[in-house]
Design a protein around this motif. Structure first.
Motif, PDB file in Angstrom:
ATOM      1  N   THR A  32      79.810 -87.708  78.109  1.00 23.84           N
ATOM      2  CA  THR A  32      81.179 -87.946  77.853  1.00 23.84           C
ATOM      3  C   THR A  32      81.361 -89.378  77.183  1.00 23.84           C
ATOM      4  O   THR A  32      80.508 -90.267  77.340  1.00 23.84           O
ATOM      5  N   ASN A  33      82.429 -89.509  76.606  1.00 20.47           N
ATOM      6  CA  ASN A  33      82.938 -91.031  75.969  1.00 20.47           C
ATOM      7  C   ASN A  33      83.233 -91.861  77.330  1.00 20.47           C
ATOM      8  O   ASN A  33      83.885 -91.109  78.158  1.00 20.47           O
ATOM      9  N   THR A  34      83.153 -92.907  77.525  1.00 14.85           N
ATOM     10  CA  THR A  34      83.510 -93.950  78.430  1.00 14.85           C
ATOM     11  C   THR A  34      84.115 -95.208  77.905  1.00 14.85           C
ATOM     12  O   THR A  34      83.969 -95.648  76.673  1.00 14.85           O
ATOM     13  N   PHE A  35      84.960 -95.863  79.024  1.00 11.22           N
ATOM     14  CA  PHE A  35      85.457 -97.242  78.729  1.00 11.22           C
ATOM     15  C   PHE A  35      84.728 -98.410  79.400  1.00 11.22           C
ATOM     16  O   PHE A  35      84.457 -97.736  80.806  1.00 11.22           O
ATOM     17  N   SER A  36      84.318 -99.528  79.019  1.00 10.31           N
ATOM     18  CA  SER A  36      83.601-100.424  79.766  1.00 10.31           C
ATOM     19  C   SER A  36      84.180-101.666  79.490  1.00 10.31           C
ATOM     20  O   SER A  36      84.768-102.009  78.279  1.00 10.31           O
ATOM     21  N   ILE A  37      84.160-102.784  80.445  1.00 16.71           N
ATOM     22  CA  ILE A  37      84.597-104.085  80.045  1.00 16.71           C
ATOM     23  C   ILE A  37      83.572-105.023  80.932  1.00 16.71           C
ATOM     24  O   ILE A  37      83.350-104.702  82.119  1.00 16.71           O
ATOM     25  N   THR A  38      82.854-106.095  80.444  1.00 17.97           N
ATOM     26  CA  THR A  38      82.283-106.909  80.893  1.00 17.97           C
ATOM     27  C   THR A  38      82.340-108.252  80.642  1.00 17.97           C
ATOM     28  O   THR A  38      81.847-108.987  79.834  1.00 17.97           O
ATOM     29  N   PRO A  39      83.222-108.937  81.397  1.00 13.56           N
ATOM     30  CA  PRO A  39      83.468-110.444  81.337  1.00 13.56           C
ATOM     31  C   PRO A  39      82.125-111.257  82.048  1.00 13.56           C
ATOM     32  O   PRO A  39      81.606-110.788  82.873  1.00 13.56           O
ATOM     33  N   SER A  40      81.789-112.415  81.576  1.00 10.43           N
ATOM     34  CA  SER A  40      80.701-113.116  82.089  1.00 10.43           C
ATOM     35  C   SER A  40      80.944-114.569  81.557  1.00 10.43           C
ATOM     36  O   SER A  40      81.637-115.132  80.811  1.00 10.43           O
ATOM     37  N   VAL A  41      80.216-115.186  82.404  1.00 10.91           N
ATOM     38  CA  VAL A  41      80.232-116.699  82.021  1.00 10.91           C
ATOM     39  C   VAL A  41      78.707-117.414  82.176  1.00 10.91           C
ATOM     40  O   VAL A  41      77.857-116.823  82.991  1.00 10.91           O
ATOM     41  N   GLY A  42      78.374-118.298  81.450  1.00 10.07           N
ATOM     42  CA  GLY A  42      76.922-118.545  81.273  1.00 10.07           C
ATOM     43  C   GLY A  42      76.983-120.128  81.212  1.00 10.07           C
ATOM     44  O   GLY A  42      77.742-120.672  80.540  1.00 10.07           O
ATOM     45  N   TYR A  43      75.638-120.627  81.499  1.00  7.48           N
ATOM     46  CA  TYR A  43      75.415-122.091  81.516  1.00  7.48           C
ATOM     47  C   TYR A  43      74.205-122.225  80.882  1.00  7.48           C
ATOM     48  O   TYR A  43      73.052-121.579  81.149  1.00  7.48           O
ATOM     49  N   PHE A  44      74.013-123.199  79.684  1.00  8.61           N
ATOM     50  CA  PHE A  44      72.985-123.336  78.963  1.00  8.61           C
ATOM     51  C   PHE A  44      71.903-124.121  79.544  1.00  8.61           C
ATOM     52  O   PHE A  44      72.159-125.337  79.534  1.00  8.61           O
ATOM     53  N   VAL A  45      70.626-123.711  80.421  1.00  4.47           N
ATOM     54  CA  VAL A  45      69.721-124.615  81.156  1.00  4.47           C
ATOM     55  C   VAL A  45      68.981-125.158  80.183  1.00  4.47           C
ATOM     56  O   VAL A  45      68.354-126.068  80.857  1.00  4.47           O
ATOM     57  N   ILE A  46      68.676-124.660  79.142  1.00  4.87           N
ATOM     58  CA  ILE A  46      67.889-125.153  77.954  1.00  4.87           C
ATOM     59  C   ILE A  46      68.768-124.902  76.524  1.00  4.87           C
ATOM     60  O   ILE A  46      69.699-124.024  76.782  1.00  4.87           O
ATOM     61  N   ASP A  47      68.480-125.466  75.686  1.00  8.24           N
ATOM     62  CA  ASP A  47      68.937-125.141  74.449  1.00  8.24           C
ATOM     63  C   ASP A  47      68.787-123.689  73.984  1.00  8.24           C
ATOM     64  O   ASP A  47      67.605-123.033  74.145  1.00  8.24           O
ATOM     65  N   LYS A  48      69.650-123.183  73.670  1.00  7.01           N
ATOM     66  CA  LYS A  48      69.836-121.494  73.280  1.00  7.01           C
ATOM     67  C   LYS A  48      69.857-120.533  74.351  1.00  7.01           C
ATOM     68  O   LYS A  48      69.948-119.272  74.161  1.00  7.01           O
ATOM     69  N   LEU A  49      69.404-121.178  75.576  1.00  7.51           N
ATOM     70  CA  LEU A  49      69.170-119.932  76.741  1.00  7.51           C
ATOM     71  C   LEU A  49      70.311-120.196  77.582  1.00  7.51           C
ATOM     72  O   LEU A  49      70.604-121.368  78.486  1.00  7.51           O
ATOM     73  N   ILE A  75      82.757-113.713  67.637  1.00 15.60           N
ATOM     74  CA  ILE A  75      82.967-112.395  67.657  1.00 15.60           C
ATOM     75  C   ILE A  75      81.662-111.527  67.861  1.00 15.60           C
ATOM     76  O   ILE A  75      80.681-111.767  66.872  1.00 15.60           O
ATOM     77  N   ASN A  76      81.546-110.894  68.886  1.00 15.52           N
ATOM     78  CA  ASN A  76      80.394-110.051  69.341  1.00 15.52           C
ATOM     79  C   ASN A  76      80.135-108.827  68.690  1.00 15.52           C
ATOM     80  O   ASN A  76      81.338-108.238  68.883  1.00 15.52           O
ATOM     81  N   VAL A 127      81.889-118.415  77.820  1.00 14.45           N
ATOM     82  CA  VAL A 127      82.640-117.362  78.470  1.00 14.45           C
ATOM     83  C   VAL A 127      82.757-116.214  77.444  1.00 14.45           C
ATOM     84  O   VAL A 127      83.289-116.545  76.324  1.00 14.45           O
ATOM     85  N   SER A 128      82.379-115.128  77.818  1.00 12.15           N
ATOM     86  CA  SER A 128      82.347-113.861  76.923  1.00 12.15           C
ATOM     87  C   SER A 128      83.015-112.781  77.841  1.00 12.15           C
ATOM     88  O   SER A 128      83.335-112.553  78.795  1.00 12.15           O
ATOM     89  N   SER A 141      83.164-114.396  72.239  1.00 13.80           N
ATOM     90  CA  SER A 141      82.436-115.621  73.248  1.00 13.80           C
ATOM     91  C   SER A 141      83.076-116.880  72.867  1.00 13.80           C
ATOM     92  O   SER A 141      83.455-117.335  71.607  1.00 13.80           O
ATOM     93  N   TYR A 142      83.387-117.629  73.823  1.00 10.13           N
ATOM     94  CA  TYR A 142      83.758-118.920  73.686  1.00 10.13           C
ATOM     95  C   TYR A 142      83.074-120.074  74.354  1.00 10.13           C
ATOM     96  O   TYR A 142      82.542-119.960  75.376  1.00 10.13           O
ATOM     97  N   PHE A 143      82.342-121.033  73.460  1.00 16.26           N
ATOM     98  CA  PHE A 143      81.550-121.954  73.667  1.00 16.26           C
ATOM     99  C   PHE A 143      81.980-123.221  73.998  1.00 16.26           C
ATOM    100  O   PHE A 143      82.907-123.739  73.255  1.00 16.26           O
ATOM    101  N   ILE A 144      81.885-123.762  75.219  1.00 16.43           N
ATOM    102  CA  ILE A 144      82.500-124.983  75.597  1.00 16.43           C
ATOM    103  C   ILE A 144      81.395-126.213  75.458  1.00 16.43           C
ATOM    104  O   ILE A 144      80.424-126.150  76.218  1.00 16.43           O
TER     105      ILE A 144
END
Length: 216
Positions: free
Chosen positions: A54-71, A170-171, A27-28, A204-207
């Protein structure tokens, strides 16, 4: 003493290896504030007009599942807001996107884990223009315009995750996003293309997946 040093080395080595194996989750949440640069180009009837940078603000929450090691494969939500003031006028541009993504982590024996990712999906862009000092007279409502367009969005990203613990990273990375839309007004093609290059920080928090019980 040697045993204590050996135990400490093993502990540090274990700390540097994140949970990035098949079946794990990540979860990132990344943000960019004051580092991003947005260029807007609008093409009307074959003629291009460049908008302000111009300068801008952004936020990008995401969730991912490791289908294979490292991916990790998952879903990312993106929100980018840009406010530009020029000659007394104000323009606010906001884009909300939803896209499937894939991220690959180059795990190693250190706490620094490089990563690369990409995604493609849907985005909605809203632009509000406030012409306060435009010289217009009459009803003040005529001095404001607001338009909303939907289109295709895609992005690529890369960077490094510092594993502060075995689960928390920390990303620090860079990303490039693009939103495209084409519509026709009164037999005239209007193309909107918004490009965003950003430097972002986040967490990023790895579960770890639950260990399967062995058959008795």
């Amino acid at each position: 003493m040697k045993k204590l040093l050996l135990v400490g080395a093993v502990a540090l080595f274990g700390l540097s290896n994140a949970q990035m194996t098949k079946g794990d989750w990540v979860v990132s949440g990344d943000t960019g504030l004051g580092f991003n640069n947005t260029t807007t180009t609008v093409k009307v009837g074959g003629q291009s007009f460049d908008g302000p940078k111009t300068n801008t603000f952004s936020i990008t929450p995401s969730v991912g599942y490791f289908v294979i090691d490292k991916l990790a494969v998952g879903i990312e939500l993106g929100y980018v807001n840009t406010t530009t003031k020029y000659d007394g006028n104000k323009t606010t541009n906001s884009t909300f996107s939803v896209m499937p993504t894939a991220t690959y982590y180059f795990t190693n024996s250190t706490k620094f884990v490089p990563f690369l990712g990409a995604g493609i999906g849907y985005a909605s862009n809203k632009t509000k223009v406030d012409l306060k000092n435009s010289g217009l007279t009459g009803d003040p409502l005529l001095m404001q315009t607001e338009t909303t367009t939907d289109g295709l969005a895609w992005k690529v990203k890369g960077g490094v995750t510092y594993m502060a613990t075995q689960s928390l990273g920390i990303n620090l990375g860079i990303s490039y996003d693009q939103f495209s839309n084409k519509e026709t007004y009164m037999n005239t093609d209007v193309k909107t293309n918004i490009k965003t290059f950003g430097v972002n920080v986040g967490f990023s928090y790895f579960i770890k997946a639950k260990a399967q019980k062995s058959d008795k």
